[in-house]
Design a protein around this motif. Structure first.
Motif, PDB file in Angstrom:
ATOM      1  N   SER A   8       0.826  -1.204   0.000  1.00 51.02           N
ATOM      2  CA  SER A   8       0.000   0.000   0.000  1.00 51.02           C
ATOM      3  C   SER A   8       0.864   1.259   0.000  1.00 51.02           C
ATOM      4  O   SER A   8       0.551   2.243  -0.676  1.00 51.02           O
ATOM      5  N   ALA A   9       1.971   1.222   0.760  1.00 55.58           N
ATOM      6  CA  ALA A   9       2.868   2.375   0.810  1.00 55.58           C
ATOM      7  C   ALA A   9       3.510   2.623  -0.549  1.00 55.58           C
ATOM      8  O   ALA A   9       3.623   3.770  -1.003  1.00 55.58           O
ATOM      9  N   HIS A  10       3.944   1.544  -1.218  1.00 52.39           N
ATOM     10  CA  HIS A  10       4.535   1.699  -2.550  1.00 52.39           C
ATOM     11  C   HIS A  10       3.505   2.231  -3.539  1.00 52.39           C
ATOM     12  O   HIS A  10       3.814   3.094  -4.370  1.00 52.39           O
ATOM     13  N   ALA A  11       2.272   1.726  -3.459  1.00 49.91           N
ATOM     14  CA  ALA A  11       1.216   2.216  -4.350  1.00 49.91           C
ATOM     15  C   ALA A  11       0.966   3.708  -4.105  1.00 49.91           C
ATOM     16  O   ALA A  11       0.763   4.486  -5.047  1.00 49.91           O
ATOM     17  N   GLY A  12       1.008   4.094  -2.829  1.00 47.46           N
ATOM     18  CA  GLY A  12       0.835   5.510  -2.502  1.00 47.46           C
ATOM     19  C   GLY A  12       1.947   6.369  -3.072  1.00 47.46           C
ATOM     20  O   GLY A  12       1.699   7.496  -3.535  1.00 47.46           O
ATOM     21  N   MET A  13       3.178   5.858  -3.075  1.00 49.90           N
ATOM     22  CA  MET A  13       4.286   6.635  -3.625  1.00 49.90           C
ATOM     23  C   MET A  13       4.223   6.713  -5.145  1.00 49.90           C
ATOM     24  O   MET A  13       4.663   7.694  -5.742  1.00 49.90           O
ATOM     25  N   PHE A  14       3.662   5.689  -5.800  1.00 44.96           N
ATOM     26  CA  PHE A  14       3.393   5.797  -7.239  1.00 44.96           C
ATOM     27  C   PHE A  14       2.421   6.949  -7.492  1.00 44.96           C
ATOM     28  O   PHE A  14       2.610   7.752  -8.417  1.00 44.96           O
ATOM     29  N   LEU A  15       1.367   7.008  -6.672  1.00 51.85           N
ATOM     30  CA  LEU A  15       0.393   8.095  -6.806  1.00 51.85           C
ATOM     31  C   LEU A  15       1.055   9.434  -6.533  1.00 51.85           C
ATOM     32  O   LEU A  15       0.775  10.436  -7.216  1.00 51.85           O
ATOM     33  N   TRP A  16       1.954   9.483  -5.535  1.00 49.22           N
ATOM     34  CA  TRP A  16       2.695  10.711  -5.230  1.00 49.22           C
ATOM     35  C   TRP A  16       3.456  11.201  -6.457  1.00 49.22           C
ATOM     36  O   TRP A  16       3.399  12.381  -6.814  1.00 49.22           O
ATOM     37  N   ALA A  17       4.186  10.290  -7.123  1.00 46.07           N
ATOM     38  CA  ALA A  17       4.965  10.679  -8.304  1.00 46.07           C
ATOM     39  C   ALA A  17       4.059  11.185  -9.413  1.00 46.07           C
ATOM     40  O   ALA A  17       4.401  12.150 -10.119  1.00 46.07           O
ATOM     41  N   LEU A  18       2.890  10.569  -9.569  1.00 49.87           N
ATOM     42  CA  LEU A  18       1.952  10.992 -10.608  1.00 49.87           C
ATOM     43  C   LEU A  18       1.426  12.399 -10.325  1.00 49.87           C
ATOM     44  O   LEU A  18       1.389  13.261 -11.218  1.00 49.87           O
ATOM     45  N   ILE A  19       1.036  12.662  -9.067  1.00 47.89           N
ATOM     46  CA  ILE A  19       0.513  13.980  -8.713  1.00 47.89           C
ATOM     47  C   ILE A  19       1.573  15.058  -8.879  1.00 47.89           C
ATOM     48  O   ILE A  19       1.314  16.124  -9.438  1.00 47.89           O
ATOM     49  N   VAL A  20       2.787  14.766  -8.406  1.00 46.07           N
ATOM     50  CA  VAL A  20       3.873  15.744  -8.521  1.00 46.07           C
ATOM     51  C   VAL A  20       4.200  16.011  -9.989  1.00 46.07           C
ATOM     52  O   VAL A  20       4.388  17.156 -10.407  1.00 46.07           O
ATOM     53  N   GLY A  21       4.257  14.935 -10.800  1.00 46.10           N
ATOM     54  CA  GLY A  21       4.557  15.102 -12.213  1.00 46.10           C
ATOM     55  C   GLY A  21       3.510  15.915 -12.943  1.00 46.10           C
ATOM     56  O   GLY A  21       3.833  16.712 -13.839  1.00 46.10           O
ATOM     57  N   LEU A  22       2.236  15.756 -12.549  1.00 47.30           N
ATOM     58  CA  LEU A  22       1.154  16.511 -13.183  1.00 47.30           C
ATOM     59  C   LEU A  22       1.053  17.938 -12.661  1.00 47.30           C
ATOM     60  O   LEU A  22       0.375  18.774 -13.260  1.00 47.30           O
TER      61      LEU A  22
END
Length: 314
Positions: A8-22
């Motif tokens: 779950s933590a890794h999935a959250g960090m994937f989402l973090w990278a997506l939000i930051v990139g956008l």
């Protein structure tokens, strides 16, 4: 810790990278001439208000004196990074900033080792190095045609200190958690670090920027800053704190390598003519580093060193 928590933590960090990139395209829509430090302080204030609504009834919402001092140090890390970034942005090339910023995961690992929240781990160091090489390659390709080159002077040195401050933020969070000085709630840790960081960045803005420049802000600018505050500040900081509770600082910050990868994908969508083989080596290295991190987590090697359990003082 259950086996689902690292996933779950890794999935959250994937989402973090997506939000930051956008977020980068969204920031470019703001009107020119607005004071960046004041805008960041406003973003932090909006994010703190949004999260504060969720945590204001929490039983441990008031930190202890030790926790308050640590939140102040974490806020100083945020203020140091954003202050250095905005000051250096006018004097440092984008390539130099990107090159220096890929040092953050390696710095987080080194600082984590110093404070005892990272294990000696050659495999993790190698994984971080692979990701750094990939992110550097993407930054280098992205700079082609802009005339950027890497230099290191006073401005670059200041930005590097900002990178050190950025790397120290999750390390202090993990260190405080292990000592029971910070709340077990990721939302509460996010709230107090946003408050501390927002206040310090606001003071930086008063010292370095003109308050009158905020008069240029339009209704659209405010709505955009509110969006960035809730998502690019509030949600991303919560995801970092959530990840820090389970993963090591080096593993959490390694997801910064995905940000240029997300930016590359956006570029391909908006400018498909830019697609070329030169993007492949960096993309492969970044993806390989993330896959290696996921494999480490699946094998149970992604956590921090065990420490003596202490009661949380909030």
């Amino acid at each position: 810790m259950t086996t689902s928590e690292p996933k779950s933590a890794h999935a959250g960090m994937f989402l973090w990278a997506l939000i930051v990139g956008l977020s980068f395209p969204a920031v470019s829509l703001l009107s020119e001439g607005l004071p960046p430090l004041f805008l960041t302080a406003i973003r932090f204030a909006i994010a703190a208000l949004a999260i504060g609504v969720l945590v204001w009834r929490a039983p441990d919402r008031r930190p202890s004196l030790a926790g308050l001092a640590l939140y102040a140090a974490m806020g100083l890390c945020l203020a140091g990074f954003f202050g250095a970034m905005f000051w250096a942005a006018h004097q440092v090339s984008a390539l130099s900033m990107a090159t220096l910023y890929v040092s953050v995961p390696l710095l987080a690992y080194a600082l984590g080792r110093t404070l005892g929240v990272e294990r000696p781990d050659v495999a993790l160091l190698a994984t971080l190095a692979v990701g750094a090489v990939g992110a550097l390659a993407l930054a280098w390709v992205g700079s082609n045609g802009t005339g950027d080159s890497f230099e290191f002077g006073l401005a670059e040195g200041l930005f590097f200190l900002g990178c050190v401050a950025s790397a120290l933020y999750p390390v202090l969070s993990k260190w405080g958690l292990q000592r029971g000085w910070l709340s077990n709630s990721a939302a509460l840790r996010t709230f107090w670090s946003l408050v501390a960081g927002g206040v310090l960045i606001g003071f930086l803005g008063l010292a370095l920027e003109s308050v009158q420049a905020l008069a240029r802000m339009t209704v659209f600018d405010f709505l955009l800053v509110a969006y960035l505050g809730v998502f690019s500040s509030g949600v991303t900081f919560w995801l970092i704190q959530r990840g820090t509770g389970v993963l090591t600082p080096g593993a959490v910050t390694a997801y910064t390598y995905l940000v240029p990868f997300v930016s590359m994908l956006i570029l391909f969508v908006t400018e498909p003519d830019t697609i070329g083989w030169e993007w492949l080596p960096g993309s492969f290295a970044v993806i390989l580093a993330i896959v290696l991190l996921l494999r480490r987590s699946a094998s149970g090697r992604g956590g921090a060193p065990a420490t003596e359990s202490r009661p949380t003082t909030g």
